[in-house]
Design a protein around this motif. Structure first.
Motif, PDB file in Angstrom:
ATOM      1  N   ILE A 213       3.015  19.897 -17.464  1.00 15.33           N
ATOM      2  CA  ILE A 213       2.413  20.288 -16.187  1.00 15.33           C
ATOM      3  C   ILE A 213       1.250  21.244 -16.415  1.00 15.33           C
ATOM      4  CG2 ILE A 213       2.833  21.567 -14.047  1.00 15.33           C
ATOM      5  CD1 ILE A 213       5.707  20.407 -14.115  1.00 15.33           C
ATOM      6  N   ASP A 214       1.455  22.251 -17.265  1.00 14.94           N
ATOM      7  CA  ASP A 214       0.402  23.236 -17.528  1.00 14.94           C
ATOM      8  C   ASP A 214      -0.812  22.589 -18.196  1.00 14.94           C
ATOM      9  OD1 ASP A 214       2.030  25.144 -16.441  1.00 14.94           O
ATOM     10  OD2 ASP A 214       2.685  25.977 -18.374  1.00 14.94           O
ATOM     11  N   ALA A 215      -0.545  21.636 -19.103  1.00 17.14           N
ATOM     12  CA  ALA A 215      -1.644  21.025 -19.863  1.00 17.14           C
ATOM     13  C   ALA A 215      -2.455  20.039 -19.035  1.00 17.14           C
ATOM     14  CB  ALA A 215      -1.090  20.324 -21.100  1.00 17.14           C
ATOM     15  N   ILE A 219      -6.193  17.703 -14.534  1.00 14.29           N
ATOM     16  CA  ILE A 219      -6.439  16.261 -14.563  1.00 14.29           C
ATOM     17  C   ILE A 219      -6.144  15.633 -13.206  1.00 14.29           C
ATOM     18  CG2 ILE A 219      -5.800  14.085 -15.678  1.00 14.29           C
ATOM     19  CD1 ILE A 219      -5.108  15.626 -18.172  1.00 14.29           C
ATOM     20  N   PHE A 220      -5.241  16.219 -12.434  1.00 16.64           N
ATOM     21  CA  PHE A 220      -4.903  15.664 -11.120  1.00 16.64           C
ATOM     22  C   PHE A 220      -6.116  15.585 -10.193  1.00 16.64           C
ATOM     23  CE2 PHE A 220      -0.697  16.606 -12.703  1.00 16.64           C
ATOM     24  CZ  PHE A 220       0.106  15.628 -12.143  1.00 16.64           C
ATOM     25  N   PRO A 221      -6.891  16.675 -10.029  1.00 13.82           N
ATOM     26  CA  PRO A 221      -8.076  16.546  -9.169  1.00 13.82           C
ATOM     27  C   PRO A 221      -9.117  15.575  -9.738  1.00 13.82           C
ATOM     28  CG  PRO A 221      -7.995  18.715 -10.221  1.00 13.82           C
ATOM     29  CD  PRO A 221      -6.674  18.074 -10.448  1.00 13.82           C
ATOM     30  N   MET A 222      -9.195  15.452 -11.073  1.00 14.96           N
ATOM     31  CA  MET A 222     -10.118  14.484 -11.669  1.00 14.96           C
ATOM     32  C   MET A 222      -9.706  13.063 -11.292  1.00 14.96           C
ATOM     33  SD  MET A 222     -10.411  16.209 -15.469  1.00 14.96           S
ATOM     34  CE  MET A 222     -11.182  14.764 -16.158  1.00 14.96           C
ATOM     35  N   ALA A 223      -8.414  12.779 -11.365  1.00 19.10           N
ATOM     36  CA  ALA A 223      -7.928  11.441 -11.008  1.00 19.10           C
ATOM     37  C   ALA A 223      -8.132  11.173  -9.527  1.00 19.10           C
ATOM     38  CB  ALA A 223      -6.455  11.309 -11.373  1.00 19.10           C
ATOM     39  N   ARG A 242       4.608  17.784 -10.237  1.00 20.34           N
ATOM     40  CA  ARG A 242       5.674  18.689  -9.803  1.00 20.34           C
ATOM     41  C   ARG A 242       6.439  18.108  -8.609  1.00 20.34           C
ATOM     42  NH1 ARG A 242       5.203  24.000 -11.707  1.00 20.34           N
ATOM     43  NH2 ARG A 242       3.211  24.498 -12.709  1.00 20.34           N
ATOM     44  N   ARG A 243       5.732  17.391  -7.757  1.00 20.19           N
ATOM     45  CA  ARG A 243       6.359  16.883  -6.532  1.00 20.19           C
ATOM     46  C   ARG A 243       7.117  15.591  -6.806  1.00 20.19           C
ATOM     47  NH1 ARG A 243       1.662  15.925  -2.489  1.00 20.19           N
ATOM     48  NH2 ARG A 243       0.935  14.803  -4.338  1.00 20.19           N
TER      49      ARG A 243
END
Length: 363
Positions: A213-215, A219-223, A242-243
């Motif tokens: 999760i930390d690493a 990347i989530f907003p990039m995707a 996380r969800r």
């Protein structure tokens, strides 16, 4: 190339002279490399091979015992003796360091159950030999292999044994102890186990995803900026996220929430539309929910509830919806699992199961 074959002697005869000759030939075969060249050893081995093929079992036993202590011996001779009657073969199968992987694979192929059991006891069996022994699917041999802490099991072999455990339940507790067992295999094995084995699997393999999760947080907003156009990235990030719940689906649900869906299930039972709604709101494959419904134990449902942040009464609603009593034995077992897992660890297990369903394809 000569294969090992069992003896087929109609009238074996051993004269005193033949016995002495066999002993002398065996002594020569056993000479150290400083005393005999490889070619000489091969020639003498061929002569001894001819002698023992036409001799009685007592002479073959003596020759096998003499050759079992060698680290260098003609392989055709060793394989032939190792495939003989078990009382002849035993010292070679148990102790002979001169047996190659090829020799042992050949013995496993043409020998009998006792031969394979003896091979499975040997120290430091390679992954190739272990695979050959496991391929026959003989439970006593496989149990002995799994108890042999020095043998190596390749991943395909472990996959094969995990599949067997569905029919041979006593293999599960042995597989759980193997260092070669990987999380994907363990969580597949889970469904074939009793409660104690399931608890051991969860204790060993249910880990959190903090490092992941930390690493991958950025990347989530990039995707999202790429409109989740890469299916592989989407698949992996769904594992890391996380969800667990599908919040957007909850806004459209006729039951209002996952808790509400399970309350409806307690009243109406596991109707197809309710199962589908649980799948949608929990963000897991519908087939996984159906597998939980069909499973007569409660640990998997406890994992689902913990992973989605549900309180214990939601488990009780799920259980009642299946028409099962809250006083039945699986309920306290499921409660132990529910209480022992953090949300993150439960999510790890649930997502491994879900990925395995996706890998199967279909709906």
């Amino acid at each position: 190339m000569a294969n090992a074959e069992p003896f087929e002697l109609s009238e074996p005869v051993t004269t005193r002279t033949r016995a002495v000759l066999a002993k002398r030939l065996a002594d020569i075969v056993g000479l150290p490399s400083s005393r005999i060249t490889p070619r000489e050893r091969w020639i003498v081995g061929d002569l001894l091979f001819d002698v023992i093929r036409a001799s009685d079992i007592d002479l073959r036993k003596r020759c096998a015992k003499r050759l079992s202590g060698l680290t260098d011996a003609p392989h055709r001779l060793l394989r032939t003796l190792a495939c003989d009657e078990f009382e002849v073969a035993e010292p070679i199968l148990a102790d002979c360091l001169a047996l190659s992987d090829f020799d042992m694979m050949e013995i496993a192929r043409v020998g009998k159950l006792q031969h394979r059991l003896a091979l499975a006891n040997r120290e430091n069996l390679s992954a190739t030999v272990s695979a050959s022994l496991a391929a026959a699917g003989e439970t006593p041999v496989i149990e002995r292999l799994l108890r042999n802490k020095t043998c190596v099991l390749a991943m395909p072999t472990v996959d094969h044994l995990v599949g067997m455990a569905a029919e041979e339940g006593n293999l599960a507790h042995l597989l759980i102890k193997r260092e070669e067992l990987r999380p994907t295999q363990a969580f597949r094995l889970f469904w074939t186990c009793e409660h104690m084995a399931r608890a051991q699997i969860l204790e060993r393999f249910a880990v959190d995803r903090t490092i992941l999760i930390d690493a991958s947080e950025d990347i989530f907003p990039m995707a999202a900026a790429e409109d989740w156009s890469d299916p592989m990235v989407t698949r992996i990030l769904r594992y890391i996220d996380r969800r667990q719940r599908n919040r957007e689906a909850a806004e459209l649900s006729p039951y209002g929430s996952l808790e509400g869906t399970l309350e409806a299930m307690a009243m109406d039972g596991a109707l197809p539309e309710i199962v589908t709604e649980i799948s949608t709101l929990a963000n897991v494959d519908r087939r996984l929910v159906l597998q939980m419904v069909d499973d007569m134990a409660g640990e998997a449902i406890a994992v689902l509830c913990k992973a989605t942040g549900l309180k214990w009464p939601s488990f009780e609603n799920f259980w009642r919806g299946l028409g099962r009593s809250l006083t039945s034995e699986p309920v306290p077992q499921a409660r132990k699992v529910y209480d022992s897992l953090s949300v993150e660890k439960a999510q790890t297990v649930l997502r491994y199961w879900n990925l395995s369903m996706e890998d199967k394809g279909g709906k």
